[in-house]
Write an enzyme that holds these catalytic residues in place. Structure first.
Site, PDB file in Angstrom:
ATOM      1  N   GLN A  20       0.812  -1.223   0.000  1.00  0.00           N
ATOM      2  CA  GLN A  20       0.000   0.000   0.000  1.00  0.00           C
ATOM      3  C   GLN A  20       0.844   1.271   0.000  1.00  0.00           C
ATOM      4  O   GLN A  20       0.339   2.332  -0.333  1.00  0.00           O
ATOM      5  CB  GLN A  20      -0.944   0.005   1.211  1.00  0.00           C
ATOM      6  CG  GLN A  20      -1.988  -1.105   1.119  1.00  0.00           C
ATOM      7  CD  GLN A  20      -2.943  -1.086   2.290  1.00  0.00           C
ATOM      8  OE1 GLN A  20      -2.728  -1.779   3.280  1.00  0.00           O
ATOM      9  NE2 GLN A  20      -4.009  -0.316   2.200  1.00  0.00           N
ATOM     10  N   HIS A 115       0.893  -9.412   4.564  1.00  0.00           N
ATOM     11  CA  HIS A 115      -0.228  -8.463   4.573  1.00  0.00           C
ATOM     12  C   HIS A 115      -0.860  -8.483   3.174  1.00  0.00           C
ATOM     13  O   HIS A 115      -0.586  -7.622   2.336  1.00  0.00           O
ATOM     14  CB  HIS A 115       0.246  -7.066   4.974  1.00  0.00           C
ATOM     15  CG  HIS A 115      -0.888  -6.149   5.377  1.00  0.00           C
ATOM     16  ND1 HIS A 115      -0.902  -5.469   6.578  1.00  0.00           N
ATOM     17  CD2 HIS A 115      -2.041  -5.810   4.758  1.00  0.00           C
ATOM     18  CE1 HIS A 115      -2.013  -4.749   6.668  1.00  0.00           C
ATOM     19  NE2 HIS A 115      -2.719  -4.938   5.569  1.00  0.00           N
ATOM     20  N   ASN A 159      -1.782 -10.910   8.497  1.00  0.00           N
ATOM     21  CA  ASN A 159      -2.793  -9.888   8.706  1.00  0.00           C
ATOM     22  C   ASN A 159      -4.153 -10.387   8.233  1.00  0.00           C
ATOM     23  O   ASN A 159      -4.315 -10.762   7.064  1.00  0.00           O
ATOM     24  CB  ASN A 159      -2.418  -8.620   7.918  1.00  0.00           C
ATOM     25  CG  ASN A 159      -3.389  -7.490   8.171  1.00  0.00           C
ATOM     26  OD1 ASN A 159      -3.425  -6.940   9.271  1.00  0.00           O
ATOM     27  ND2 ASN A 159      -4.193  -7.146   7.177  1.00  0.00           N
ATOM     28  N   GLU A 160      -5.112 -10.406   9.139  1.00  0.00           N
ATOM     29  CA  GLU A 160      -6.530 -10.617   8.843  1.00  0.00           C
ATOM     30  C   GLU A 160      -6.849 -11.833   7.975  1.00  0.00           C
ATOM     31  O   GLU A 160      -7.356 -11.697   6.838  1.00  0.00           O
ATOM     32  CB  GLU A 160      -7.105  -9.361   8.169  1.00  0.00           C
ATOM     33  CG  GLU A 160      -7.015  -8.121   9.039  1.00  0.00           C
ATOM     34  CD  GLU A 160      -7.715  -6.911   8.445  1.00  0.00           C
ATOM     35  OE1 GLU A 160      -8.018  -6.925   7.235  1.00  0.00           O
ATOM     36  OE2 GLU A 160      -7.962  -5.944   9.179  1.00  0.00           O
TER      37      GLU A 160
HETATM   38  C1  FCB Z   1      -7.671  -3.378   6.875  1.00  0.00           C
HETATM   39  C2  FCB Z   1      -6.395  -3.753   6.141  1.00  0.00           C
HETATM   40  C3  FCB Z   1      -5.556  -2.546   5.779  1.00  0.00           C
HETATM   41  C4  FCB Z   1      -6.414  -1.428   5.235  1.00  0.00           C
HETATM   42  C5  FCB Z   1      -7.512  -1.103   6.215  1.00  0.00           C
HETATM   43  C6  FCB Z   1      -8.373   0.055   5.806  1.00  0.00           C
HETATM   44  O1  FCB Z   1      -8.606  -4.426   6.770  1.00  0.00           O
HETATM   45  O2  FCB Z   1      -5.615  -4.605   6.949  1.00  0.00           O
HETATM   46  O3  FCB Z   1      -4.577  -2.961   4.850  1.00  0.00           O
HETATM   47  O4  FCB Z   1      -6.947  -1.811   4.019  1.00  0.00           O
HETATM   48  O5  FCB Z   1      -8.327  -2.244   6.383  1.00  0.00           O
END
Ligand code: FCB
Length: 443
Positions: A20, A115, A159-160
């Protein structure tokens, strides 16, 4: 609310992700996805983003001047391992310089290993729908922490995971653009296995490192509190999106619905800390037409304050989330929390009320040790391209000019004083009615 103080040595920073902000990442699945017209708003591309790969020194100087004492970033796997088993000494040396630059400024690094982006060779081999990816990821994690582990104490494996599975394999709006529930379950199971393997390898070689995962946690409330069917689907959403990963990691085995991907297990309690990405809540209403989404239609409260992306401002959700995490008995870091707000009209309120909610949670016993605002600079916001402005600091991808918004100064004051400034307006009373929000994007 009066101005309360945070614990000593509290970490205050901002969070970014390599793809990003860096620019120039052409060897991963996202770059390929961006080339297809229609995938990204305005057909934006992640190059140049913030050119942070070249500008990290002056960027860190700026963040330090705003009194931040920590920073979360991710390493780009496709730079470090551009081909299977071939590790780039140039890329590793670059990231050594980056982490050293943070250390030199007294900023605690939080390093994310994955990520969202996958090297092209991983994507070509089936991405996270191929069981072997867990092993490749663990090898990458091991090599990286061997090379850089002396420069950072805190490591986030992935991440997520739920967002990866949901956006890429249920909604199909992110790479690889599939809509296949079975694949989504397999992907989550493989991501968990990747975490388990990486956790074990890193801890075996460097037990002093603190290893966790960044969870996307959202609050799901029934759209009509009096309707039992809404309560059931809202609880199901919470269970699947928020609980599945936490419970699997706690118990060291896949829990339902991941058991549909087979029986796999890993170490119990494989998180030294809990990373929380919190943005918003959604109201859920039972609707039989939403079979693929647990029969839940997601809505926004009619009178809700909303961000540019129409996400509700709901600071109480952070408080509720943090209280529910006390049972994990692990230190907690807010690894992301922020708002898309190009005009910076809502961000000051967002900051004050969320930081205030975090303080209330700490006072109620939640062991929160740090907060990373998402994000420092406007950047490439995945499918939203450059249109969603999450930065405390505006960044124009054409001129690369960085312009701190008023809320950057407000955040600097919080970081400096370790305190919520006094005289925060109480948040507005919760709205009573709801209205359809259209398909929400579960990030
Ligand atoms: C999260 C992501 C991050 C960004 C934010 C707004 O879910 O981890 O990269 O996109 O949202």
């Amino acid at each position: 609310m009066t101005g309360g103080r945070f614990p000593d040595r509290f970490l205050w920073g901002t969070a970014t992700a390599a793809h990003q902000v860096e620019g120039g990442n052409h060897a991963n699945d996202w770059w390929a996805w961006e080339q297809v017209p229609g995938h990204i708003k305005n057909n934006d591309r992640s190059d140049p983003a913030c050119q942070h790969y070249e500008r990290y020194i002056s960027d860190f100087d700026l963040l330090r001047s705003l009194h931040q004492n920590a920073h979360r970033l991710s390493l780009e796997w496709s730079r470090i391992e551009p081909a299977p088993g071939k590790f780039s000494s140039t890329a590793l040396a670059h990231y050594r310089d980056v982490l050293q630059a943070l250390g030199d400024r007294g900023m605690e690094p939080f390093v994310t290993l994955h990520h969202f982006t996958n090297p092209t060779w991983i994507a070509n081999a089936g991405g996270w729908d191929a069981p072997g990816t867990a092993e490749y990821f663990a090898r990458f994690a091991e090599r990286v922490t061997d090379a850089l582990g002396d420069l950072a104490r805190y490591w986030i494996t992935i991440n997520e995971p739920t967002v990866i599975a949901y956006q890429g394999y249920v909604r199909g709006e992110w790479p690889p653009g599939r809509r296949d529930l079975g694949a989504a379950v397999r992907v989550l199971a493989t991501l968990l296995r990747g975490h388990w393997l990486a956790y074990e390898r890193i801890k075996r070689r460097r037990p002093e490192l603190q290893v966790g995962l960044a969870h996307h946690l959202r609050v799901f409330d029934p759209a009509r509190w009096f309707a039992p069917q809404d309560r059931v689907v809202a609880a199901a959403f919470g269970r699947v999106f928020n609980e599945t990963i936490l419970r699997s990691l706690r118990q060291g085995r896949l829990v339902f619905p991941l058991t549909r991907a087979g029986k796999r297990s890993g170490p119990r309690h494989s998180q030294d800390f809990i990373g929380v990405n919190y943005y918003t809540r959604e109201l859920v209403k039972f609707n039989h037409r939403y079979g693929a989404e647990l029969f839940g239609e997601r809505m926004l409260p009619a009178e809700a304050r909303r961000s540019d992306l129409k996400w509700e401002l709901y600071p109480d959700g952070l408080y509720r989330t943090l209280l529910s995490l006390r049972r994990e008995r692990r230190p907690i870091f807010i690894t992301e929390n922020g708002i898309a707000d190009a005009q910076d009209t809502m961000r000051p309120e967002f900051l004050l009320t969320h930081v205030g909610a975090m303080l209330r949670a700490i006072e109620s016993g939640a062991p929160v040790r740090g907060y990373f605002h998402w994000t420092c600079f406007d950047n490439f916001e995945w499918a939203e391209g450059y249109s969603a402005k999450f930065g405390l600091i505006a960044c124009d991808p054409l001129t690369q000019e960085r312009r701190p918004r008023p809320s950057a100064r407000l955040y600097a004051q919080i970081c400096l004083t370790n305190q919520v400034p006094a005289s925060v307006e109480p948040p507005p009373a919760p709205p009573r009615s709801v209205e359809p929000a259209g398909p929400a994007d579960l990030r």
